[in-house]
Design an enzyme around this catalytic site. Structure first.
Site: not given
Ligand code: GLP
Length: 324
Positions: A220, A104, A213, A215
Site C-alpha cells: 500500500e 499475496d 491507489n 498498490h
C-alpha cells in the site's frame, strides 16, 4: 594499532561509508522507462502476456533451466490465465519443473474460502494445469502462496507449532491463538516465504496488477521500496475497491494481508504490469509520470531495468505518449 594505522583505518571506514551512500544515492536515482504495450481488448492483452511467459519457459527449457513465475490475482489477469492454459495445452508445455510464487493472500481466509487468493489460483489456473489433471502440469510441491490463516493451533504446520513453542516457551493448551501469537506466526511465515523466494528464485517473470491507489501486491502507499514479504494493514480505499468480491460489503473484506514487499517484487528478473479498464487510467498515468515516491508504490517499477506495462486501450487513455 599505531597512529598511522589508525589513520588508514579511519580512511578505509570513511571511504566504505561514502561509497555505500553513493551507491544508494545512484541506485535510488536511476530511473528507467518501462516498455508500454497497448491492446484493443483484454483478450489480446492476455494472449500477449501468456505468449511472453510461454516463450520464457521454452527458452529456459532449451538452456536446461527451470522457470520461476510470480503470479497475481484480481480480475485483471484472468484473461492471461485463460490464454496461458490454452497455449500450454496447445504446445504441450512441460511445467513439471516450473515454480510459482503468488504475490499475496488475505489474512484470516482459509484456502477453501471463495475469495481467498489460494481459491482464486485453483479456480483460474491450477485446477486446469496442475498434475495430475494435466500430466505435464505444475507439481503441487512447486506451488507457493503466502498462508494467511492462523486462527487456531490446528492451522499451523508442525514446523510452525515448533517455532511458536520456542518463541513463547510453552506447550499450547488452547486451540485458538492469541492475537500476539497470530501476529508472530504470520510474520514468521512472511520471513520464511521471502527466504524461499531467495532460495528458489530469482523469479523470471513477475505478473502484477495495480490497485486504484497504486498498490502492487498489497504493498500500500507508504510501503518501503526495500520491503520484503510482510503482514500489512489494508487501506480503506483497497478494502472498498475489493468489497465487490465480498457481496459489496466492506465489512466482509479482511483488514490485513501477507504480501511480497516492493523490494521482493523488484528482485524479479522481469516484471509485467497489467491493467485494464477506465478506472485504472488515472493511476496508470500517475505511475508513469509522477515523481517516484513510496506514496505511489507502483512508481518503484521505474527503478527496475526490465518492466513492461500491458495495458488495454481504456487504462491507457490518459497517456498521450504511448504507442503500441
Ligand atoms: C488486489 C490485489 C492486487 C491487484 C489489485 C487489483 O488488491 N492484491 O494484486 O493488482 O487487487 O485488482 P483488479 O485486477 O481486480 O483490479
Amino acid at each position: 594499532m599505531n597512529s598511522r594505522h589508525n589513520k588508514s583505518y579511519f580512511y578505509l571506514v570513511l571511504t566504505t561509508i561514502l561509497s555505500f551512500y553513493a551507491c544508494n544515492i545512484f541506485a535510488s536515482a536511476a530511473e528507467t522507462t518501462p516498455e508500454i504495450f497497448i491492446f484493443d481488448d483484454r483478450e489480446s492483452q492476455g494472449n500477449a502476456c501468456a505468449r511472453v511467459v510461454i516463450e520464457k519457459i521454452k527458452e529456459n527449457q532449451i538452456q536446461g533451466k527451470r522457470t520461476v513465475l510470480g503470479f497475481a490475482t484480481g480480475s485483471t489477469p484472468i484473461f492471461f490465465y485463460n490464454a496461458f492454459i490454452r497455449m500450454v495445452k496447445e504446445d504441450s508445455i512441460d511445467l513439471s519443473t516450473t515454480i510459482t510464487f503468488n504475490l499475496d493472500e488475505y489474512v484470516g481466509l482459509p484456502p477453501n474460502h471463495s475469495e481467498s487468493y489460494a481459491y482464486f489460483m485453483e479456480e483460474h489456473l491450477f485446477c486446469e494445469l496442475a498434475y495430475p489433471h494435466y500430466p505435464l502440469g505444475f507439481r503441487r510441491e512447486h506451488i507457493f502462496l503466502p498462508q494467511g490463516m492462523a486462527k487456531r493451533y490446528a492451522d499451523l504446520s508442525t514446523d510452525e507449532q515448533q517455532a511458536l513453542k520456542i518463541q513463547f516457551g510453552c506447550t499450547h493448551v488452547e486451540d485458538s491463538l492469541t492475537s500476539e501469537e497470530e501476529n508472530w506466526i504470520l510474520q514468521f511465515r512472511a520471513d520464511q516465504y521471502e527466504s524461499l523466494i531467495d532460495t528458489l528464485g530469482p523469479i523470471d517473470i513477475q505478473i502484477l496488477g495495480i490497485g486504484t491507489n497504486g498498490h502492487i501486491g498489497f504493498g500500500e502507499p507508504g510501503s518501503s521500496f526495500t520491503g520484503t514479504t510482510m503482514v500489512v494493514n489494508l487501506t480503506e480505499n483497497t478494502r472498498r475497491d475489493n468489497a465487490r468480491f465480498f457481496d459489496n460489503n466492506i465489512d466482509f473484506v479482511p483488514y490485513q494481508a501477507i504480501t511480497m514487499g516492493i523490494g521482493t517484487i523488484l528482485k524479479a528478473k522481469s516484471i509485467i504490469l497489467m491493467a485494464n479498464g477506465a478506472n485504472k487510467a488515472a493511476i496508470i498515468a500517475q505511475t508513469l509520470s509522477s515523481p517516484i515516491s513510496e506514496q505511489l508504490p507502483a512508481t518503484a517499477l521505474r527503478q527496475h531495468s526490465s518492466v513492461s506495462f500491458f495495458l488495454d486501450q481504456y487504462s491507457a487513455e490518459n497517456l498521450s505518449l504511448c504507442e503500441q
